[in-house]
Design a protein around this motif. Sequence first.
Motif, PDB file in Angstrom:
ATOM      1  N   PHE A   1      20.923  40.632  19.993  1.00 37.41           N
ATOM      2  CA  PHE A   1      21.578  39.785  18.724  1.00 37.41           C
ATOM      3  C   PHE A   1      22.439  40.893  18.335  1.00 37.41           C
ATOM      4  N   VAL A   2      23.860  40.182  18.388  1.00 34.17           N
ATOM      5  CA  VAL A   2      24.745  41.213  17.889  1.00 34.17           C
ATOM      6  C   VAL A   2      24.499  41.709  16.438  1.00 34.17           C
ATOM      7  N   LYS A   3      24.504  40.706  15.801  1.00 36.13           N
ATOM      8  CA  LYS A   3      24.755  41.354  14.200  1.00 36.13           C
ATOM      9  C   LYS A   3      23.292  42.287  14.174  1.00 36.13           C
ATOM     10  N   ALA A   4      22.248  42.341  14.750  1.00 33.88           N
ATOM     11  CA  ALA A   4      21.299  43.364  14.700  1.00 33.88           C
ATOM     12  C   ALA A   4      21.481  44.432  15.417  1.00 33.88           C
ATOM     13  N   SER A   5      22.466  44.438  16.149  1.00 37.73           N
ATOM     14  CA  SER A   5      22.822  45.680  16.949  1.00 37.73           C
ATOM     15  C   SER A   5      24.107  46.370  16.864  1.00 37.73           C
ATOM     16  N   ARG A   6      24.640  46.666  15.561  1.00 37.73           N
ATOM     17  CA  ARG A   6      25.792  46.986  15.233  1.00 37.73           C
ATOM     18  C   ARG A   6      26.016  48.240  15.996  1.00 37.73           C
ATOM     19  N   ASP A   7      25.167  49.257  15.903  1.00 40.37           N
ATOM     20  CA  ASP A   7      25.373  50.648  16.349  1.00 40.37           C
ATOM     21  C   ASP A   7      25.603  50.744  17.775  1.00 40.37           C
ATOM     22  N   LEU A   8      24.593  49.878  18.481  1.00 42.30           N
ATOM     23  CA  LEU A   8      24.756  49.693  19.890  1.00 42.30           C
ATOM     24  C   LEU A   8      26.241  49.573  20.273  1.00 42.30           C
ATOM     25  N   MET A   9      26.599  48.324  19.741  1.00 39.21           N
ATOM     26  CA  MET A   9      27.966  47.596  20.030  1.00 39.21           C
ATOM     27  C   MET A   9      29.019  48.743  19.740  1.00 39.21           C
ATOM     28  N   THR A  10      28.758  49.570  18.788  1.00 40.24           N
ATOM     29  CA  THR A  10      29.960  50.669  18.304  1.00 40.24           C
ATOM     30  C   THR A  10      29.781  51.707  19.284  1.00 40.24           C
ATOM     31  N   GLU A  11      28.710  51.987  19.629  1.00 39.71           N
ATOM     32  CA  GLU A  11      28.758  53.361  20.531  1.00 39.71           C
ATOM     33  C   GLU A  11      29.203  52.768  21.954  1.00 39.71           C
ATOM     34  N   SER A  12      28.911  51.394  22.432  1.00 42.29           N
ATOM     35  CA  SER A  12      29.469  51.097  23.612  1.00 42.29           C
ATOM     36  C   SER A  12      30.934  51.088  23.734  1.00 42.29           C
ATOM     37  N   ALA A  13      31.511  50.563  22.709  1.00 45.84           N
ATOM     38  CA  ALA A  13      32.790  50.566  22.522  1.00 45.84           C
ATOM     39  C   ALA A  13      33.499  51.953  22.678  1.00 45.84           C
ATOM     40  N   SER A  14      32.797  52.761  22.165  1.00 49.82           N
ATOM     41  CA  SER A  14      33.165  54.405  22.125  1.00 49.82           C
ATOM     42  C   SER A  14      33.228  54.773  23.610  1.00 49.82           C
ATOM     43  N   ILE A  15      32.208  54.398  24.355  1.00 51.47           N
ATOM     44  CA  ILE A  15      31.625  54.672  25.936  1.00 51.47           C
ATOM     45  C   ILE A  15      33.242  54.192  26.543  1.00 51.47           C
ATOM     46  N   VAL A  16      33.549  52.913  26.392  1.00 47.76           N
ATOM     47  CA  VAL A  16      34.412  52.333  27.087  1.00 47.76           C
ATOM     48  C   VAL A  16      35.641  52.989  26.723  1.00 47.76           C
ATOM     49  N   THR A  17      36.119  53.358  25.417  1.00 47.06           N
ATOM     50  CA  THR A  17      37.238  53.974  25.048  1.00 47.06           C
ATOM     51  C   THR A  17      37.358  55.497  25.838  1.00 47.06           C
ATOM     52  N   LYS A  18      36.165  56.146  25.869  1.00 47.27           N
ATOM     53  CA  LYS A  18      36.154  57.463  26.553  1.00 47.27           C
ATOM     54  C   LYS A  18      36.631  57.355  28.100  1.00 47.27           C
ATOM     55  N   VAL A  19      35.997  56.326  28.633  1.00 43.14           N
ATOM     56  CA  VAL A  19      35.949  56.004  30.164  1.00 43.14           C
ATOM     57  C   VAL A  19      37.418  55.626  30.539  1.00 43.14           C
ATOM     58  N   VAL A  20      38.005  54.595  29.660  1.00 41.36           N
ATOM     59  CA  VAL A  20      39.397  54.166  30.053  1.00 41.36           C
ATOM     60  C   VAL A  20      40.221  55.173  29.841  1.00 41.36           C
ATOM     61  N   GLN A  21      40.180  56.086  28.953  1.00 36.77           N
ATOM     62  CA  GLN A  21      41.326  57.103  28.461  1.00 36.77           C
ATOM     63  C   GLN A  21      40.999  58.266  29.486  1.00 36.77           C
ATOM     64  N   ASP A  22      39.927  58.472  30.186  1.00 33.86           N
ATOM     65  CA  ASP A  22      39.886  59.473  31.177  1.00 33.86           C
ATOM     66  C   ASP A  22      40.520  59.108  32.359  1.00 33.86           C
ATOM     67  N   ASN A  23      40.432  57.669  32.833  1.00 30.15           N
ATOM     68  CA  ASN A  23      41.043  57.015  34.119  1.00 30.15           C
ATOM     69  C   ASN A  23      42.596  57.053  33.626  1.00 30.15           C
ATOM     70  N   LEU A  24      43.108  56.798  32.588  1.00 28.96           N
ATOM     71  CA  LEU A  24      44.538  56.667  32.323  1.00 28.96           C
ATOM     72  C   LEU A  24      45.316  58.168  32.439  1.00 28.96           C
ATOM     73  N   ASP A  25      44.405  59.340  32.043  1.00 27.53           N
ATOM     74  CA  ASP A  25      44.937  60.399  32.207  1.00 27.53           C
ATOM     75  C   ASP A  25      44.784  60.934  33.665  1.00 27.53           C
ATOM     76  N   ASN A  26      44.140  60.371  34.462  1.00 31.26           N
ATOM     77  CA  ASN A  26      43.996  60.739  36.028  1.00 31.26           C
ATOM     78  C   ASN A  26      45.303  60.093  36.671  1.00 31.26           C
TER      79      ASN A  26
ATOM     80  N   ASP B   1      33.630  52.688  36.794  1.00 31.80           N
ATOM     81  CA  ASP B   1      33.111  53.803  35.791  1.00 31.80           C
ATOM     82  C   ASP B   1      32.700  52.914  34.571  1.00 31.80           C
ATOM     83  N   ILE B   2      33.291  52.151  34.240  1.00 25.62           N
ATOM     84  CA  ILE B   2      32.793  51.459  33.088  1.00 25.62           C
ATOM     85  C   ILE B   2      31.431  50.817  33.153  1.00 25.62           C
ATOM     86  N   ARG B   3      31.161  50.133  34.132  1.00 23.28           N
ATOM     87  CA  ARG B   3      29.804  49.478  34.549  1.00 23.28           C
ATOM     88  C   ARG B   3      28.709  50.846  34.687  1.00 23.28           C
ATOM     89  N   GLU B   4      29.028  51.747  35.208  1.00 29.31           N
ATOM     90  CA  GLU B   4      28.062  52.864  35.397  1.00 29.31           C
ATOM     91  C   GLU B   4      27.939  53.479  33.952  1.00 29.31           C
TER      92      GLU B   4
END
Length: 567
Positions: free
Chosen positions: A490-515, A526-529
């Motif tokens: 339930f998204v509204k009750a899991s804001r911390d989970l969603m926020t951290e997931s967004a941070s993980i995606v941001t880091k993975v995408v940026q790492d790949n862009l820098d490659n 990479d995002i899936r794993e």
Amino acid sequence: MSEIKISALGGVRENGKNMYIVEVGDEIFILDCGLKYPENELLGIDTVIPDFEYLRQNSEKIVGVFLTHGHADAIGALPYFVSEFNVPVFGSELTIALAKITCENDSISKKFKDFHVINAETEIDFESATVSFFSTTHSVPESLGIVVKTKQGNIVYTGDFKFDQTASAGYQTDFGRLAEIGKEGVLALLSDSANAENPAEPVDEHVIADLINETMEYHQGRVIVACVASNLLRVQQVFDAAAASDRKVTLTGFDAEKVVNTALKMKKLHLPKKGMLVKPAEMDKVSPEKLVILETGRAGEPLKSLYRMATGKYKGINLAEGDLAFITTTPSHAMDTKVAKTRDMIYRAGAEVKAISDEYNSSGHASKRDLQLLINLLHPQYLVPIQGEYRLMSAHAESAEQVGIKPQNIFLLKNGDVLEYAKNKMIIGSSIDAGNTMIDGSGIGDIGNIVLRDRKVLSDDGIFIAVVTIDRKKHKIIDAPKITSRGFVFVKASRDLMTESASIVTKVVQDNLDNKEFDWSHLKQDIRENLNHYLYEQTHRHPVILPIIMEVNQHRHYKKKKPVADK
């Protein structure tokens, strides 16, 4: 080279989907062409039919399809088969009529006209074998067994059958013919195993008829009868009981009127009283104590209809106090949970439930004693138990050993196994393609194991979607990842989970862009794993993770057009 080959494209180690192949020389004889209804794990699948690949590869050898009876497990795959193969189809008058109804629902198969009506006296000569038939007892009239007569001996296929000494005309087994076939010599017997495990003898049908009569006579309200449409024996018993208690009958359910009217026209069913059938739109004019609602359909459909009636979701019919839901079909064990839930909902609606199976052992399939009697009549050299799950086939084999069949002469096949008879010996030789073809809506065979696996995961753990927009040339993320989920948390009750997931995606995408060796598939993987590892750590669940990467280019340059002077 083998003189004779016997194989199953369906029908062994499963319920339904009967389709067996007998090859004699260069000719292929197809015995039945059925479907099965899916178990719970086949999410969204409507029906399952055999894989025809082997038949496609050998289409020029097929001499015909021979049908034993008119139930879906014997004729249900015909629309798909005749849409591909132009070979003659043989069956009794009623079986062919029901087969035509089955084919009418498809724009291609309804054009097929090569149907041939045969009976128990028919013999058809081919180059390598002669095909003949014998009358059997089942829950639909004009059921037939099939004999493929070869130089090496008879190959006998029973179809669905049982022995009932009280069976009426049209349902009786020809015991004299069976004895004749046995005297001619039976090389192999392919015999129904669907009731082989049941130690109790099924009651004769006249006992069932008495129970239905008694139920109609003494119940003071409406009787809603759940029955499979093609079980014409049961339909006739309901008609007879309704007439005896001066009740009218309303037909509802899938193909109910079409199947019943066809059987009435062919005089395979009869109405004991004129005017006893009432249209569904007019049933409210009949007082409840004078009304029978006959809800028919395919396989478990009548039970599903009862469930909808009990929960107010069936158009025009709601179960209420004073009603009796009378289950006259015998559901498979796979439906036990559904039956229990249906009973519970019927009682909640204020109605009562009665089932034939609560009081009697009723089945359209041979008991252990029936199977042993058949073996003693035919004296087969080899036995091939068919039509049933492995435990039922195994019980059949055990019964056969008790009447003298040697264990080494009994074959518990898998779909695709090929029995080969050569040099006076039968062995399991090669194998052929014999998978399942899934029917999902209008799609035929386009649903494979990967799609089913994804559906299973989606049903268990839901989906997790990450959307991010990038500018690959500038090696930067243009828009922060958007995370959404369905069926996972339930998204509204899991804001911390969603926020951290967004941070993980941001880091993975940026790492790949820098490659320097940027790769789209590597980025998504990479995002899936990374998300899968984090989400499992937090929830102990594995949702389907769907990364959506969008690319933009913010630095497109456009030439300014010079203004055009006014003329």
